[in-house]
Design an enzyme around this catalytic site. Structure first.
Site, PDB file in Angstrom:
ATOM      1  N   GLY A  11      -1.788  -6.518  -3.531  1.00  0.00           N
ATOM      2  CA  GLY A  11      -0.939  -7.497  -2.412  1.00  0.00           C
ATOM      3  C   GLY A  11      -0.172  -8.424  -2.699  1.00  0.00           C
ATOM      4  O   GLY A  11      -1.040  -9.239  -3.310  1.00  0.00           O
ATOM      5  N   ARG A  21       4.023 -20.619 -12.265  1.00  0.00           N
ATOM      6  CA  ARG A  21       4.787 -21.467 -12.448  1.00  0.00           C
ATOM      7  C   ARG A  21       3.913 -22.602 -13.127  1.00  0.00           C
ATOM      8  O   ARG A  21       4.332 -22.999 -14.398  1.00  0.00           O
ATOM      9  CB  ARG A  21       6.304 -22.541 -11.064  1.00  0.00           C
ATOM     10  CG  ARG A  21       6.624 -22.928 -11.931  1.00  0.00           C
ATOM     11  CD  ARG A  21       7.790 -24.085 -11.074  1.00  0.00           C
ATOM     12  NE  ARG A  21       7.962 -25.184 -11.089  1.00  0.00           N
ATOM     13  CZ  ARG A  21       7.317 -26.592 -10.513  1.00  0.00           C
ATOM     14  NH1 ARG A  21       6.248 -26.564 -10.244  1.00  0.00           N
ATOM     15  NH2 ARG A  21       7.510 -27.891 -11.613  1.00  0.00           N
ATOM     16  N   ALA A  22       3.215 -22.522 -12.478  1.00  0.00           N
ATOM     17  CA  ALA A  22       2.092 -24.346 -13.018  1.00  0.00           C
ATOM     18  C   ALA A  22       0.883 -22.791 -14.302  1.00  0.00           C
ATOM     19  O   ALA A  22       0.797 -24.076 -14.492  1.00  0.00           O
ATOM     20  CB  ALA A  22       1.214 -23.950 -11.413  1.00  0.00           C
ATOM     21  N   ARG A  72      -0.833  -2.228  -7.571  1.00  0.00           N
ATOM     22  CA  ARG A  72      -1.693  -1.928  -7.190  1.00  0.00           C
ATOM     23  C   ARG A  72      -2.282  -0.482  -8.857  1.00  0.00           C
ATOM     24  O   ARG A  72      -1.733   0.641  -8.562  1.00  0.00           O
ATOM     25  CB  ARG A  72      -2.548  -1.226  -6.508  1.00  0.00           C
ATOM     26  CG  ARG A  72      -2.455  -2.545  -5.405  1.00  0.00           C
ATOM     27  CD  ARG A  72      -3.162  -2.216  -3.690  1.00  0.00           C
ATOM     28  NE  ARG A  72      -2.807  -3.377  -2.826  1.00  0.00           N
ATOM     29  CZ  ARG A  72      -1.953  -3.246  -2.020  1.00  0.00           C
ATOM     30  NH1 ARG A  72      -0.624  -2.235  -1.518  1.00  0.00           N
ATOM     31  NH2 ARG A  72      -2.052  -4.271  -1.338  1.00  0.00           N
ATOM     32  N   ASP A 103     -10.107  -9.628  -4.570  1.00  0.00           N
ATOM     33  CA  ASP A 103     -11.041  -8.977  -5.218  1.00  0.00           C
ATOM     34  C   ASP A 103     -10.720  -7.870  -5.749  1.00  0.00           C
ATOM     35  O   ASP A 103     -11.614  -7.511  -7.186  1.00  0.00           O
ATOM     36  CB  ASP A 103     -11.807  -8.845  -4.300  1.00  0.00           C
ATOM     37  CG  ASP A 103     -12.566  -9.266  -3.002  1.00  0.00           C
ATOM     38  OD1 ASP A 103     -12.725 -10.088  -3.515  1.00  0.00           O
ATOM     39  OD2 ASP A 103     -13.692  -9.665  -1.891  1.00  0.00           O
ATOM     40  N   THR A 125      -3.791 -14.108  -1.728  1.00  0.00           N
ATOM     41  CA  THR A 125      -3.728 -12.812  -0.696  1.00  0.00           C
ATOM     42  C   THR A 125      -3.156 -13.317   0.440  1.00  0.00           C
ATOM     43  O   THR A 125      -4.436 -14.340   1.070  1.00  0.00           O
ATOM     44  CB  THR A 125      -4.677 -12.039  -0.594  1.00  0.00           C
ATOM     45  OG1 THR A 125      -4.944 -11.235   0.619  1.00  0.00           O
ATOM     46  CG2 THR A 125      -5.936 -12.625  -0.641  1.00  0.00           C
ATOM     47  N   ASP A 127      -4.543 -12.536   3.006  1.00  0.00           N
ATOM     48  CA  ASP A 127      -5.704 -12.662   4.600  1.00  0.00           C
ATOM     49  C   ASP A 127      -6.357 -13.813   4.452  1.00  0.00           C
ATOM     50  O   ASP A 127      -7.316 -13.470   5.117  1.00  0.00           O
ATOM     51  CB  ASP A 127      -5.957 -11.435   4.268  1.00  0.00           C
ATOM     52  CG  ASP A 127      -5.344  -9.846   4.350  1.00  0.00           C
ATOM     53  OD1 ASP A 127      -4.462  -9.952   4.559  1.00  0.00           O
ATOM     54  OD2 ASP A 127      -5.848  -9.145   3.221  1.00  0.00           O
ATOM     55  N   ASP A 129      -9.608 -13.642   2.825  1.00  0.00           N
ATOM     56  CA  ASP A 129     -10.107 -13.012   2.662  1.00  0.00           C
ATOM     57  C   ASP A 129     -11.195 -12.436   1.238  1.00  0.00           C
ATOM     58  O   ASP A 129     -12.252 -11.882   0.902  1.00  0.00           O
ATOM     59  CB  ASP A 129     -10.453 -11.332   2.603  1.00  0.00           C
ATOM     60  CG  ASP A 129      -9.322 -10.622   2.175  1.00  0.00           C
ATOM     61  OD1 ASP A 129      -9.028 -11.210   0.918  1.00  0.00           O
ATOM     62  OD2 ASP A 129      -9.294  -9.383   2.411  1.00  0.00           O
ATOM     63  N   ARG A 171      -6.205  -7.526   7.008  1.00  0.00           N
ATOM     64  CA  ARG A 171      -6.917  -5.616   6.710  1.00  0.00           C
ATOM     65  C   ARG A 171      -7.969  -5.956   7.690  1.00  0.00           C
ATOM     66  O   ARG A 171      -8.280  -5.469   8.646  1.00  0.00           O
ATOM     67  CB  ARG A 171      -7.237  -6.375   5.289  1.00  0.00           C
ATOM     68  CG  ARG A 171      -7.841  -4.717   3.995  1.00  0.00           C
ATOM     69  CD  ARG A 171      -7.082  -4.381   3.291  1.00  0.00           C
ATOM     70  NE  ARG A 171      -6.763  -4.303   2.943  1.00  0.00           N
ATOM     71  CZ  ARG A 171      -5.521  -3.597   1.675  1.00  0.00           C
ATOM     72  NH1 ARG A 171      -6.795  -4.647   0.362  1.00  0.00           N
ATOM     73  NH2 ARG A 171      -4.429  -3.922   1.560  1.00  0.00           N
ATOM     74  N   GLN A 251       5.151 -10.672   7.694  1.00  0.00           N
ATOM     75  CA  GLN A 251       3.799 -11.660   6.854  1.00  0.00           C
ATOM     76  C   GLN A 251       3.697 -11.932   5.977  1.00  0.00           C
ATOM     77  O   GLN A 251       2.922 -13.176   5.676  1.00  0.00           O
ATOM     78  CB  GLN A 251       2.657 -11.366   7.902  1.00  0.00           C
ATOM     79  CG  GLN A 251       2.574 -11.799   9.350  1.00  0.00           C
ATOM     80  CD  GLN A 251       1.889 -11.050  10.322  1.00  0.00           C
ATOM     81  OE1 GLN A 251       0.720 -11.201  10.609  1.00  0.00           O
ATOM     82  NE2 GLN A 251       1.624  -9.772   9.496  1.00  0.00           N
TER      83      GLN A 251
HETATM   84  P1  ADP Z   1      -5.484  -5.557  -2.838  1.00  0.00           P
HETATM   85  O1  ADP Z   1      -5.991  -6.251  -1.847  1.00  0.00           O
HETATM   86  O2  ADP Z   1      -3.658  -5.912  -2.662  1.00  0.00           O
HETATM   87  O3  ADP Z   1      -5.101  -4.411  -3.156  1.00  0.00           O
HETATM   88  P2  ADP Z   1      -6.864  -6.253  -4.617  1.00  0.00           P
HETATM   89  O4  ADP Z   1      -6.447  -7.595  -5.679  1.00  0.00           O
HETATM   90  O5  ADP Z   1      -7.727  -6.687  -4.229  1.00  0.00           O
HETATM   91  O6  ADP Z   1      -5.339  -6.414  -3.768  1.00  0.00           O
HETATM   92  O7  ADP Z   1      -6.851  -4.965  -5.690  1.00  0.00           O
HETATM   93  C1  ADP Z   1      -5.611  -4.834  -6.915  1.00  0.00           C
HETATM   94  C2  ADP Z   1      -5.594  -4.005  -8.061  1.00  0.00           C
HETATM   95  O8  ADP Z   1      -6.515  -4.651  -8.342  1.00  0.00           O
HETATM   96  C3  ADP Z   1      -5.707  -2.628  -7.768  1.00  0.00           C
HETATM   97  O9  ADP Z   1      -4.783  -1.962  -7.876  1.00  0.00           O
HETATM   98  C4  ADP Z   1      -6.551  -2.491  -9.260  1.00  0.00           C
HETATM   99  O10 ADP Z   1      -5.392  -2.751 -10.594  1.00  0.00           O
HETATM  100  C5  ADP Z   1      -7.109  -4.071  -9.625  1.00  0.00           C
HETATM  101  N1  ADP Z   1      -8.689  -2.758  -9.066  1.00  0.00           N
HETATM  102  C6  ADP Z   1      -9.283  -3.050  -7.544  1.00  0.00           C
HETATM  103  N2  ADP Z   1     -10.397  -2.388  -8.282  1.00  0.00           N
HETATM  104  C7  ADP Z   1     -11.049  -2.487  -9.249  1.00  0.00           C
HETATM  105  C8  ADP Z   1     -12.140  -2.185 -10.088  1.00  0.00           C
HETATM  106  N3  ADP Z   1     -13.303  -1.970  -9.149  1.00  0.00           N
HETATM  107  N4  ADP Z   1     -12.315  -1.794 -11.660  1.00  0.00           N
HETATM  108  C9  ADP Z   1     -11.321  -2.871 -11.900  1.00  0.00           C
HETATM  109  N5  ADP Z   1     -10.256  -3.315 -11.035  1.00  0.00           N
HETATM  110  C10 ADP Z   1     -10.304  -3.077  -9.979  1.00  0.00           C
HETATM  111  O1  F6P Z   2      -3.879  -8.097   2.074  1.00  0.00           O
HETATM  112  C1  F6P Z   2      -2.843  -8.460   2.115  1.00  0.00           C
HETATM  113  C2  F6P Z   2      -1.916  -7.083   3.285  1.00  0.00           C
HETATM  114  O2  F6P Z   2      -0.947  -7.500   3.348  1.00  0.00           O
HETATM  115  C3  F6P Z   2      -2.892  -6.859   4.462  1.00  0.00           C
HETATM  116  O3  F6P Z   2      -3.363  -7.820   5.165  1.00  0.00           O
HETATM  117  C4  F6P Z   2      -2.467  -5.172   4.714  1.00  0.00           C
HETATM  118  O4  F6P Z   2      -3.913  -4.417   5.364  1.00  0.00           O
HETATM  119  C5  F6P Z   2      -2.518  -4.769   3.388  1.00  0.00           C
HETATM  120  O5  F6P Z   2      -2.262  -5.447   2.360  1.00  0.00           O
HETATM  121  C6  F6P Z   2      -1.332  -3.458   3.487  1.00  0.00           C
HETATM  122  O6  F6P Z   2      -0.660  -3.292   2.285  1.00  0.00           O
HETATM  123  P1  F6P Z   2       0.446  -2.460   1.699  1.00  0.00           P
HETATM  124  O7  F6P Z   2       1.041  -2.508   3.293  1.00  0.00           O
HETATM  125  O8  F6P Z   2       0.717  -3.263   0.609  1.00  0.00           O
HETATM  126  O9  F6P Z   2      -0.433  -1.261   1.325  1.00  0.00           O
END
Ligand code: ADP
Ligand code: F6P
Length: 319
Positions: A11, A21-22, A72, A103, A125, A127, A129, A171, A251
């Site tokens: 996200g 940029r940094a 993702r 994560d 992120t 969140d 989290d 989340r 948000q």
């Molecule tokens: P979000 O919380 O917004 O979904 P994350 O950074 O947690 O973002 O996850 C985003 C991307 O990280 C996933 O779509 C994938 O590209 C990669 N990812 C997630 N889980 C794994 C995993 N177990 N191993 C490798 N890549 C992963």
């Molecule tokens: O991780 C950021 C976040 O906006 C969470 O707060 C929310 O649960 C989720 O992503 C929504 O993700 P999307 O709408 O991009 O699937």
């Protein structure tokens, strides 16, 4: 020519551009070329890359979203795809990649590091989290946006003697709800981390009515959900007209706050220094207001206790 890659993944979050940029400017000033990888790990696999020169990151420090785009990429969980990505990195002559995300993105960065491409994760992120860090890029902007939106809701709730039940993002984490709830003076803050009884919040509302409080705000974290149901139950049990609002993706957008820009810049700079020393497989984090780094796997195994004290304060001073 030595080259450093940078990508945003998962996200989007305000401040990701400031981090890009940094990273770019810090790497350029150390004599590297910089490759922007678009749409997260997808762009690495598909060859969606652009060269980032000094002026390519001009005029983005103040912009929300991510100019590198994000995605993702489920395939990246499979080792074969990690190896494909490693081959791409070799073609691109990358000495390492800075991965800005959550994560999941860090798991991908750990895998890619294992395959031989040093990666540094930056926590991006809204969140907050991510366990290894007390702060994530985007968190402050999202909280301020939510707070401003709820201030607007309060105007109309006040005018109609209503209760406004507002669902904020996060989340499964209640950090946004907790801080925003305190900042808007909510009568109740409902988060996944702390067990709650709606009847307790309702009893508080009934008591406050006796001291002439006539409008109310209840902040509910996304992980709890059911804001419509909560509003309905409040109306049924108290007679106070109630409305539910889900703030949603508003948000995630908007210009990053000063704090997000500063932290993103510090972390981006720090990440390039690690790569420049030949260090990979690390996550950059904030601990006690200082920028530090951890092994990715160790960072992923950490636990972050919820701020019970802030929760207590939010509850005790709102009645
Ligand atoms: P979000 O919380 O917004 O979904 P994350 O950074 O947690 O973002 O996850 C985003 C991307 O990280 C996933 O779509 C994938 O590209 C990669 N990812 C997630 N889980 C794994 C995993 N177990 N191993 C490798 N890549 C992963
Ligand atoms: O991780 C950021 C976040 O906006 C969470 O707060 C929310 O649960 C989720 O992503 C929504 O993700 P999307 O709408 O991009 O699937």
């Amino acid at each position: 020519m030595k080259r450093i890659g940078v990508l945003t993944s998962g996200g989007d979050a305000p401040g990701m551009n400031a981090a890009v940029r940094a990273v770019t400017r810090a790497a350029l000033s150390k004599g590297y070329e910089v490759v922007g990888i678009q749409r997260g790990y997808n762009g690495l696999l598909n060859g969606e890359t652009i060269n980032l020169g000094v002026r390519d990151v001009s005029n983005i420090i103040q912009r929300g979203g991510t100019t590198l785009y994000t995605a993702r990429c489920l395939e990246f969980k499979e080792w074969d795809y990690v190896l494909k990505a490693k081959a791409r990195c070799d073609e691109l002559n990358l000495v390492g990649i800075v991965v800005i995300g959550g994560d999941g993105s860090f798991r991908g960065a750990a895998d890619l590091s294992k395959a031989g491409v040093p990666c540094i994760g930056l926590p991006g992120t809204i969140d907050n989290d991510i366990s290894c860090t007390e702060y994530t890029i985007g968190y402050d902007t999202a909280m301020n946006t939510a707070m401003e939106m709820i201030d607007k809701l309060r105007d109309t709730a006040m005018s109609h003697d209503r209760c406004s039940v507002v669902e904020v993002m996060g989340r499964n984490a209640g950090w946004i709800a907790l801080n925003v709830g305190l900042a808007v003076g909510a009568i109740g803050v409902i988060t996944p981390e702390v067990p709650y009884k709606l009847d307790d919040i309702i009893a508080k509302m009934e008591n406050s009515k006796k001291t002439m409080k006539q409008h109310f705000i209840v902040v509910v974290s996304e992980g709890i959900g059911n804001s419509e149901g909560i509003a309905k139950e409040i109306k049924e049990k108290t007679g106070i007209e109630s409305r539910a609002t889900i703030l949603g993706h508003v948000q995630r957008g908007g210009n990053p706050t000063l704090r997000d820009r500063v932290v993103a810049s510090e972390m981006g700079y720090y990440a390039v220094n690690l790569l420049d020393k030949g260090i990979g497989n690390r996550v950059v984090a904030m601990q006690d207001h200082k920028i530090v780094d951890f092994d990715i796997k160790e960072a992923l195994a950490m636990q972050k206790p919820f701020d019970e004290n802030l929760y207590k304060i939010a509850n005790e001073i709102s009645f």
